[in-house]
Write a protein that holds these residues in place. Structure first.
Motif, PDB file in Angstrom:
ATOM      1  N   CYS A  35       4.957  10.693   8.824  1.00  0.00           N
ATOM      2  CA  CYS A  35       4.242   9.427   9.024  1.00  0.00           C
ATOM      3  C   CYS A  35       3.620   8.947   7.710  1.00  0.00           C
ATOM      4  O   CYS A  35       3.191   9.747   6.880  1.00  0.00           O
ATOM      5  CB  CYS A  35       3.148   9.579  10.075  1.00  0.00           C
ATOM      6  SG  CYS A  35       3.765   9.982  11.719  1.00  0.00           S
ATOM      7  N   GLU A  36       3.570   7.632   7.560  1.00  0.00           N
ATOM      8  CA  GLU A  36       2.894   7.032   6.421  1.00  0.00           C
ATOM      9  C   GLU A  36       1.418   6.824   6.748  1.00  0.00           C
ATOM     10  O   GLU A  36       1.094   6.302   7.828  1.00  0.00           O
ATOM     11  CB  GLU A  36       3.533   5.690   6.053  1.00  0.00           C
ATOM     12  CG  GLU A  36       4.805   5.791   5.247  1.00  0.00           C
ATOM     13  CD  GLU A  36       5.965   6.398   6.013  1.00  0.00           C
ATOM     14  OE1 GLU A  36       6.768   7.109   5.410  1.00  0.00           O
ATOM     15  OE2 GLU A  36       6.077   6.170   7.233  1.00  0.00           O
ATOM     16  N   THR A  37       0.544   7.225   5.846  1.00  0.00           N
ATOM     17  CA  THR A  37      -0.887   6.973   5.969  1.00  0.00           C
ATOM     18  C   THR A  37      -1.230   5.865   4.976  1.00  0.00           C
ATOM     19  O   THR A  37      -1.051   6.040   3.776  1.00  0.00           O
ATOM     20  CB  THR A  37      -1.711   8.233   5.666  1.00  0.00           C
ATOM     21  OG1 THR A  37      -1.317   9.283   6.560  1.00  0.00           O
ATOM     22  CG2 THR A  37      -3.193   7.960   5.822  1.00  0.00           C
ATOM     23  N   VAL A  38      -1.704   4.730   5.497  1.00  0.00           N
ATOM     24  CA  VAL A  38      -1.883   3.541   4.659  1.00  0.00           C
ATOM     25  C   VAL A  38      -3.334   3.065   4.721  1.00  0.00           C
ATOM     26  O   VAL A  38      -3.851   2.779   5.818  1.00  0.00           O
ATOM     27  CB  VAL A  38      -0.960   2.392   5.112  1.00  0.00           C
ATOM     28  CG1 VAL A  38      -1.025   1.242   4.095  1.00  0.00           C
ATOM     29  CG2 VAL A  38       0.478   2.871   5.295  1.00  0.00           C
ATOM     30  N   TYR A  39      -3.960   2.989   3.544  1.00  0.00           N
ATOM     31  CA  TYR A  39      -5.256   2.319   3.479  1.00  0.00           C
ATOM     32  C   TYR A  39      -4.966   0.832   3.338  1.00  0.00           C
ATOM     33  O   TYR A  39      -4.395   0.385   2.349  1.00  0.00           O
ATOM     34  CB  TYR A  39      -6.092   2.814   2.302  1.00  0.00           C
ATOM     35  CG  TYR A  39      -7.487   2.217   2.341  1.00  0.00           C
ATOM     36  CD1 TYR A  39      -8.472   2.788   3.147  1.00  0.00           C
ATOM     37  CD2 TYR A  39      -7.802   1.069   1.625  1.00  0.00           C
ATOM     38  CE1 TYR A  39      -9.740   2.225   3.223  1.00  0.00           C
ATOM     39  CE2 TYR A  39      -9.069   0.503   1.697  1.00  0.00           C
ATOM     40  CZ  TYR A  39     -10.030   1.092   2.501  1.00  0.00           C
ATOM     41  OH  TYR A  39     -11.275   0.526   2.591  1.00  0.00           O
ATOM     42  N   VAL A  40      -5.342   0.053   4.362  1.00  0.00           N
ATOM     43  CA  VAL A  40      -4.928  -1.346   4.475  1.00  0.00           C
ATOM     44  C   VAL A  40      -5.972  -2.264   3.836  1.00  0.00           C
ATOM     45  O   VAL A  40      -7.156  -2.215   4.187  1.00  0.00           O
ATOM     46  CB  VAL A  40      -4.719  -1.745   5.955  1.00  0.00           C
ATOM     47  CG1 VAL A  40      -4.239  -3.189   6.046  1.00  0.00           C
ATOM     48  CG2 VAL A  40      -3.725  -0.800   6.623  1.00  0.00           C
ATOM     49  N   GLU A  41      -5.508  -3.087   2.916  1.00  0.00           N
ATOM     50  CA  GLU A  41      -6.372  -4.082   2.287  1.00  0.00           C
ATOM     51  C   GLU A  41      -6.199  -5.460   2.907  1.00  0.00           C
ATOM     52  O   GLU A  41      -7.119  -6.266   2.919  1.00  0.00           O
ATOM     53  CB  GLU A  41      -6.080  -4.156   0.787  1.00  0.00           C
ATOM     54  CG  GLU A  41      -6.415  -2.867   0.041  1.00  0.00           C
ATOM     55  CD  GLU A  41      -6.087  -2.945  -1.423  1.00  0.00           C
ATOM     56  OE1 GLU A  41      -5.083  -3.601  -1.784  1.00  0.00           O
ATOM     57  OE2 GLU A  41      -6.856  -2.379  -2.235  1.00  0.00           O
ATOM     58  N   ARG A  42      -4.984  -5.730   3.404  1.00  0.00           N
ATOM     59  CA  ARG A  42      -4.715  -7.022   4.032  1.00  0.00           C
ATOM     60  C   ARG A  42      -3.689  -6.835   5.135  1.00  0.00           C
ATOM     61  O   ARG A  42      -2.725  -6.085   4.970  1.00  0.00           O
ATOM     62  CB  ARG A  42      -4.196  -8.032   3.006  1.00  0.00           C
ATOM     63  CG  ARG A  42      -4.011  -9.439   3.569  1.00  0.00           C
ATOM     64  CD  ARG A  42      -3.594 -10.411   2.480  1.00  0.00           C
ATOM     65  NE  ARG A  42      -3.448 -11.761   3.014  1.00  0.00           N
ATOM     66  CZ  ARG A  42      -3.017 -12.815   2.314  1.00  0.00           C
ATOM     67  NH1 ARG A  42      -2.701 -12.648   1.033  1.00  0.00           N
ATOM     68  NH2 ARG A  42      -2.914 -14.002   2.863  1.00  0.00           N
ATOM     69  N   PHE A  43      -3.906  -7.514   6.261  1.00  0.00           N
ATOM     70  CA  PHE A  43      -3.006  -7.393   7.414  1.00  0.00           C
ATOM     71  C   PHE A  43      -2.784  -8.782   7.991  1.00  0.00           C
ATOM     72  O   PHE A  43      -3.726  -9.504   8.285  1.00  0.00           O
ATOM     73  CB  PHE A  43      -3.615  -6.470   8.476  1.00  0.00           C
ATOM     74  CG  PHE A  43      -2.674  -6.139   9.604  1.00  0.00           C
ATOM     75  CD1 PHE A  43      -1.930  -4.969   9.572  1.00  0.00           C
ATOM     76  CD2 PHE A  43      -2.533  -6.989  10.690  1.00  0.00           C
ATOM     77  CE1 PHE A  43      -1.061  -4.656  10.613  1.00  0.00           C
ATOM     78  CE2 PHE A  43      -1.667  -6.687  11.732  1.00  0.00           C
ATOM     79  CZ  PHE A  43      -0.927  -5.509  11.690  1.00  0.00           C
ATOM     80  N   GLU A  44      -1.499  -9.155   8.157  1.00  0.00           N
ATOM     81  CA  GLU A  44      -1.153 -10.469   8.686  1.00  0.00           C
ATOM     82  C   GLU A  44      -0.128 -10.337   9.810  1.00  0.00           C
ATOM     83  O   GLU A  44       0.746  -9.474   9.762  1.00  0.00           O
ATOM     84  CB  GLU A  44      -0.542 -11.348   7.597  1.00  0.00           C
ATOM     85  CG  GLU A  44      -1.350 -11.494   6.333  1.00  0.00           C
ATOM     86  CD  GLU A  44      -0.522 -12.122   5.233  1.00  0.00           C
ATOM     87  OE1 GLU A  44      -0.349 -13.368   5.262  1.00  0.00           O
ATOM     88  OE2 GLU A  44      -0.031 -11.378   4.367  1.00  0.00           O
ATOM     89  N   ILE A  45      -0.248 -11.208  10.795  1.00  0.00           N
ATOM     90  CA  ILE A  45       0.793 -11.346  11.812  1.00  0.00           C
ATOM     91  C   ILE A  45       1.625 -12.566  11.427  1.00  0.00           C
ATOM     92  O   ILE A  45       1.153 -13.702  11.485  1.00  0.00           O
ATOM     93  CB  ILE A  45       0.192 -11.494  13.216  1.00  0.00           C
ATOM     94  CG1 ILE A  45      -0.578 -10.230  13.585  1.00  0.00           C
ATOM     95  CG2 ILE A  45       1.303 -11.770  14.249  1.00  0.00           C
ATOM     96  CD1 ILE A  45      -1.306 -10.326  14.913  1.00  0.00           C
ATOM     97  N   ILE A  46       2.868 -12.318  11.016  1.00  0.00           N
ATOM     98  CA  ILE A  46       3.742 -13.392  10.548  1.00  0.00           C
ATOM     99  C   ILE A  46       4.274 -14.206  11.725  1.00  0.00           C
ATOM    100  O   ILE A  46       4.270 -15.447  11.689  1.00  0.00           O
ATOM    101  CB  ILE A  46       4.918 -12.818   9.733  1.00  0.00           C
ATOM    102  CG1 ILE A  46       4.409 -11.937   8.586  1.00  0.00           C
ATOM    103  CG2 ILE A  46       5.810 -13.943   9.205  1.00  0.00           C
ATOM    104  CD1 ILE A  46       3.537 -12.658   7.597  1.00  0.00           C
ATOM    105  N   ARG A  47       4.730 -13.527  12.755  1.00  0.00           N
ATOM    106  CA  ARG A  47       5.224 -14.196  13.960  1.00  0.00           C
ATOM    107  C   ARG A  47       4.734 -13.440  15.199  1.00  0.00           C
ATOM    108  O   ARG A  47       5.191 -12.327  15.469  1.00  0.00           O
ATOM    109  CB  ARG A  47       6.747 -14.282  13.952  1.00  0.00           C
ATOM    110  CG  ARG A  47       7.285 -15.166  12.837  1.00  0.00           C
ATOM    111  CD  ARG A  47       8.673 -15.669  13.084  1.00  0.00           C
ATOM    112  NE  ARG A  47       9.037 -16.630  12.067  1.00  0.00           N
ATOM    113  CZ  ARG A  47      10.231 -17.216  11.972  1.00  0.00           C
ATOM    114  NH1 ARG A  47      11.187 -16.911  12.842  1.00  0.00           N
ATOM    115  NH2 ARG A  47      10.483 -18.087  11.007  1.00  0.00           N
ATOM    116  N   PRO A  48       3.801 -14.013  15.955  1.00  0.00           N
ATOM    117  CA  PRO A  48       3.306 -13.351  17.168  1.00  0.00           C
ATOM    118  C   PRO A  48       4.341 -13.422  18.287  1.00  0.00           C
ATOM    119  O   PRO A  48       4.937 -14.482  18.540  1.00  0.00           O
ATOM    120  CB  PRO A  48       2.050 -14.153  17.517  1.00  0.00           C
ATOM    121  CG  PRO A  48       2.268 -15.498  16.895  1.00  0.00           C
ATOM    122  CD  PRO A  48       3.098 -15.277  15.669  1.00  0.00           C
TER     123      PRO A  48
END
Length: 243
Positions: A193-206
């Motif tokens: 699994c990838e462990t990601v510290y998230v700086e920005r999160f976007e929903i491109i297409r809901p």
């Protein structure tokens, strides 16, 4: 009748809102392989619920993908994150696919589910396993101590096309807890699994916004009808006696 009708609509819309849209729904140009590059960011600390965490960035990371399954770390059944590990920054796991898996529709031939550590994937039919590219799927432990980023992560649902930026990272706290990360998309099993510290999160297409709205409205109507039934249960006999 209102209660039964709203119950039926709630059950139907609950199923429909979790269906994965067809490939044509997605912006294929934004579903390339994750971009992993060397980072210049130094280790840093963040605090959540009184716990100080050390984040050790390994690579800058950009992921554009479709959500196929998810797991919230704050559910009652997950005793490991909060009780055992005091891990308050891994707020959600997202299992995602990209690339040819979406473009060829292979992703809809598979079934997905998430538990505390793992995204479980299997074919809905025998040929599906031959079409599916296992190096175009990942399960991501998403870290954040930023309330705005946390809200964005928690707003994602199955079928959404998302984009996140941050760092692949190791993290730990003084209580002895630590977790690493995969740095390749070709591994499988424990530690993949990838462990990601998230700086920005976007929903491109809901995905399926109409069905999500129908589901929410049907729940409101369902609870209103249930309340009406309870009131009638207690009030109607009294009125009958008085008559």
């Amino acid at each position: 009748m209102v209660f039964l009708s709203s119950l039926g609509v709630a059950l139907w819309s609950h199923w429909k809102k979790a269906q994965l849209p067809a490939p044509a729904f997605y912006d294929q140009a934004q579903l390339a392989a994750p971009r992993q590059t060397p980072t210049t960011r130094q280790p840093f600390t963040v605090q959540a619920q009184g716990i100080l965490y050390t984040i050790e960035p390994l690579y800058d990371y950009v992921l554009e993908a479709v959500v196929v399954s998810l797991h919230d770390s704050d559910v009652i059944s997950d005793i490991y994150h909060f009780k055992d590990w005091q891990d308050f920054i891994n707020i959600r796991d997202l299992c995602v696919v990209w690339g040819a898996n979406v473009r060829t529709d292979a992703f809809r031939a598979m079934s997905y589910s998430n538990t505390t550590w793992t995204c479980w994937v299997g074919p809905r039919n025998a040929p599906a396993a031959q079409w599916f590219a296992w190096d175009q799927l990942s399960n991501n432990h998403l870290l954040s101590a930023d309330p705005q980023v946390q809200r964005a992560i928690k707003s994602a649902v199955i079928g959404d096309q998302i984009r996140l930026t941050g760092q692949l990272a190791r993290y730990s706290h003084g209580g002895g807890f630590q977790r690493g990360t995969s740095t390749t998309r070709t591994d499988q099993g424990n530690g993949a699994c990838e462990t990601v510290y998230v700086e920005r999160f976007e929903i491109i297409r809901p995905a399926n916004p109409g069905w999500h709205l129908v589901y929410r409205l049907s729940l409101v109507l369902l609870w209103g009808a249930l309340l009406g039934l309870v009131v009638l249960f207690f009030v109607a006999p009294v009125r009958g006696l008085r008559g």
